[in-house]
Design an enzyme around this catalytic site. Structure first.
Site, short mmCIF file in Angstrom:
data_model
loop_
_atom_site.label_atom_id
_atom_site.label_comp_id
_atom_site.label_asym_id
_atom_site.label_seq_id
_atom_site.Cartn_x
_atom_site.Cartn_y
_atom_site.Cartn_z
N HIS A 89 0.83 -1.22 0.00
CA HIS A 89 0.00 0.00 0.00
C HIS A 89 0.86 1.26 0.00
O HIS A 89 0.49 2.27 -0.61
CB HIS A 89 -1.00 0.01 1.17
CG HIS A 89 -0.42 -0.06 2.52
ND1 HIS A 89 0.16 -1.20 3.04
CD2 HIS A 89 -0.31 0.87 3.49
CE1 HIS A 89 0.58 -0.95 4.26
NE2 HIS A 89 0.30 0.31 4.57
N CYS A 173 -29.77 -1.49 -11.26
CA CYS A 173 -30.82 -2.08 -10.44
C CYS A 173 -32.21 -1.76 -11.02
O CYS A 173 -33.22 -1.96 -10.35
CB CYS A 173 -30.70 -1.57 -9.01
SG CYS A 173 -30.63 0.23 -8.92
N PRO A 326 -27.56 41.62 -33.83
CA PRO A 326 -26.90 42.61 -32.97
C PRO A 326 -25.68 42.04 -32.28
O PRO A 326 -25.60 40.83 -32.04
CB PRO A 326 -27.98 42.98 -31.95
CG PRO A 326 -29.11 42.06 -32.15
CD PRO A 326 -28.93 41.33 -33.45
N ASP A 327 -24.73 42.91 -31.97
CA ASP A 327 -23.52 42.45 -31.28
C ASP A 327 -23.85 42.20 -29.81
O ASP A 327 -24.00 43.14 -29.02
CB ASP A 327 -22.39 43.48 -31.42
CG ASP A 327 -21.07 42.87 -31.04
OD1 ASP A 327 -20.98 42.29 -29.92
OD2 ASP A 327 -20.11 42.94 -31.84
N LEU A 328 -23.98 40.95 -29.44
CA LEU A 328 -24.41 40.59 -28.09
C LEU A 328 -23.35 40.94 -27.06
O LEU A 328 -23.65 41.41 -25.97
CB LEU A 328 -24.73 39.09 -28.02
CG LEU A 328 -25.73 38.58 -29.07
CD1 LEU A 328 -26.00 37.09 -28.90
CD2 LEU A 328 -27.03 39.35 -28.99
N LYS A 359 -10.92 44.75 -32.68
CA LYS A 359 -12.13 44.11 -32.16
C LYS A 359 -12.22 44.28 -30.64
O LYS A 359 -13.29 44.56 -30.09
CB LYS A 359 -12.10 42.62 -32.53
CG LYS A 359 -13.44 41.96 -32.55
CD LYS A 359 -13.35 40.51 -33.03
CE LYS A 359 -13.36 40.38 -34.53
NZ LYS A 359 -13.42 38.98 -34.97
N1 CTP Z 1 -20.24 38.15 -30.89
C1 CTP Z 1 -21.42 38.58 -30.35
N2 CTP Z 1 -22.47 38.94 -31.17
C2 CTP Z 1 -22.33 38.87 -32.50
C3 CTP Z 1 -21.11 38.44 -33.07
C4 CTP Z 1 -20.08 38.08 -32.22
O1 CTP Z 1 -21.55 38.64 -29.12
N3 CTP Z 1 -23.34 39.22 -33.26
C5 CTP Z 1 -19.12 37.83 -29.96
C6 CTP Z 1 -18.54 36.43 -30.09
O2 CTP Z 1 -19.21 35.53 -29.21
C7 CTP Z 1 -17.10 36.64 -29.66
C8 CTP Z 1 -16.80 38.04 -30.16
O3 CTP Z 1 -18.06 38.69 -30.28
O4 CTP Z 1 -16.94 36.63 -28.26
C9 CTP Z 1 -16.07 38.11 -31.47
O5 CTP Z 1 -16.72 37.32 -32.45
P1 CTP Z 1 -16.15 37.21 -33.92
O6 CTP Z 1 -17.05 36.30 -34.70
O7 CTP Z 1 -14.69 36.93 -33.88
O8 CTP Z 1 -16.28 38.71 -34.44
P2 CTP Z 1 -17.44 39.54 -35.02
O9 CTP Z 1 -17.85 40.56 -34.01
O10 CTP Z 1 -18.53 38.66 -35.56
O11 CTP Z 1 -16.69 40.31 -36.19
P3 CTP Z 1 -16.12 39.73 -37.61
O12 CTP Z 1 -17.06 38.59 -37.99
O13 CTP Z 1 -16.20 40.89 -38.50
O14 CTP Z 1 -14.71 39.26 -37.37
#
Ligand code: CTP
Length: 422
Positions: A89, A173, A326-328, A359
């Site tokens: 052990h 089981c 939209p850019d989330l 970016k």
């Molecule tokens: N993202 C987001 N919303 C979007 C597009 C991207 O929140 N509509 C987020 C992704 O989850 C990631 C970051 O932004 O964390 C970068 O994503 P990427 O795809 O590299 O870039 P984009 O903003 O889409 O730009 P591009 O496609 O022109 O490179």
């Protein structure tokens, strides 16, 4: 730190290569899965030895394990021998760099927690100073019985232990309920994480929200705009955080990873960008940190169709136009609760670093991990990755080629080091 271009694809060694792993098997029917785990470890280059309790030896073949591990298997009767100068052990306990204790039965758990060394496996657990991945498995009623619950609770406070609770499902089981041992792929992932990072739970008390995988924007029920993301980087980030003690919510598009990698995470499947946005709205307020690894499809059809289009109508439908999603991430940064840290990702090709800097400035997150998608061994679906980590004050750290799990740990360390926002 000065930024250097990531090098060409380099062979990244498996973190398990050469590691001395002791597989300790106790008496639960899930023991029948362990030969596959032993075989996988050996194929990945680990050195493996096995120790079995008498009950485990009735369920799984010691000769099969000896053959698969390429080493003799240790049984209770071997513990004391006049031919050995050291007790077995102690020999096994000191040989091991990592221990996989799976399945962990109610009896072996009780012995360990109460400090009993009345079997070979029990004595090894007391004697080893190596970290242990411990995966419980038993009947649901046994698992929920007060004595077992108390012992499992006590184990959470042990240092050097990564406890993997059982999941719910159909048990041998014939009962449906909690008690299934973590799947072999989850055991291997926990061992890999232990080899890379160790057992420290520095994310305990944190609540991480991760997004992973692609989104899909539907033109009609049969056709969509999407991308080749598999979700691997985001899922491994989520698992690494869980293993470091965080509570983790994972919002994910369609994934192409082993389903066992989702064990222990609170999963929220989505398909479209709008669904992702809605889930983020619900969950963001509760998170202390957020990692936006999802590959969001950038456009959605202006006029999605409820029924499947004829082939001949496709060109016209696509020409009807696209709306930008939209850019989330930008929105999340603007609406974050106090203290929340945000990690963004960037998929880049060509001169990735310059685009990534732009970016990063545009998105406003705390850290941005930019990875090339046009190099072998990086980007969509690869098991390895590399890139740059951009941070406050023009910081740019080159992330050398490594497994995605290794990079996940680096990102978590960097995120935690920032501390909460003020
Ligand atoms: N993202 C987001 N919303 C979007 C597009 C991207 O929140 N509509 C987020 C992704 O989850 C990631 C970051 O932004 O964390 C970068 O994503 P990427 O795809 O590299 O870039 P984009 O903003 O889409 O730009 P591009 O496609 O022109 O490179």
């Amino acid at each position: 730190m000065a930024a250097q271009a990531p090098g060409p694809d380099q062979a990244v060694p498996d973190p398990l290569v050469g590691r001395r792993i002791l597989v300790a098997i106790s008496g639960s029917i899930a023991a029948v899965k362990l030969p596959l785990v032993v075989s996988a470890l050996v194929q990945r280059g680990a050195q493996v030895r096995c120790v079995l309790t008498p009950s485990a030896a009735q369920l799984v073949s010691a000769p099969a394990l000896a053959s698969l591990s390429r080493a003799p298997v240790a049984l209770d009767g071997d513990q004391w021998s006049h031919r050995e100068s050291r007790p077995l052990h102690i020999e096994l306990a000191e040989w091991a760099e990592l221990v996989l204790l799976a399945p962990l039965s109610a009896t072996s758990l009780a012995r360990w927690v109460h400090g009993l060394g009345d079997s070979l496996l029990a004595s090894v657990l007391l004697a080893t100073e190596a970290p242990v991945v411990a995966a419980a498995a038993m009947n649901t009623a046994m698992w929920q019985s007060p004595g077992v619950a108390r012992n499992w609770q006590a184990l959470q406070a042990f240092e050097r232990v990564v406890p993997l609770g059982p999941s719910a499902g159909l048990l041998a089981c014939d009962r449906q309920g909690a008690g299934r041992m973590a799947e072999p792929a989850a055991l291997l992932l926990a061992l890999e994480s232990l080899a890379l990072w160790g057992w420290r739970r520095d994310w305990a008390g944190q609540h991480l929200l991760v997004t992973a995988g692609p989104t899909r924007e539907w033109l009609d029920p049969a056709r969509c705009l999407t991308n080749p993301s598999t979700g691997r980087m985001g899922v491994l980030l989520a698992q690494a955080a869980r293993l470091r003690g965080a509570t983790v919510d994972l919002i994910h598009g369609p994934l192409a990873v082993d389903p066992a990698w989702l064990e222990g995470l609170r999963c929220h499947p989505i398909s479209t960008g709008a669904e992702l946005q809605q889930r983020l709205r619900d969950l963001q307020p509760h998170a202390t940190a957020l990692a936006m690894a999802a590959a969001v499809a950038d456009h959605r059809p202006a006029r999605p169709q409820a029924g499947k289009l004829e082939k001949s109508a496709l060109a016209e439908a696509m020409a009807a136009g696209w709306q930008e999603v939209p850019d989330l991430l930008q929105h999340l940064v603007a609406h974050r609760p106090a203290g929340q840290r945000i990690l963004g990702f960037a998929a880049q090709s060509g001169d990735g670093l310059e685009q990534a800097r732009l970016k990063f400035a545009r998105k406003g997150c705390d850290l941005l991990f930019a990875n090339p998608i046009d190099l072998p061994g990086a980007g969509f679906g690869a098991s390895t990755n590399q890139g740059w980590l951009l941070g406050p004050g023009d910081r740019c750290q080159t992330i050398a080629p490594a497994s995605k799990l290794a990079i996940a740990h680096q990102l978590l360390t960097a995120l935690l080091a920032l501390g909460p926002t003020v």
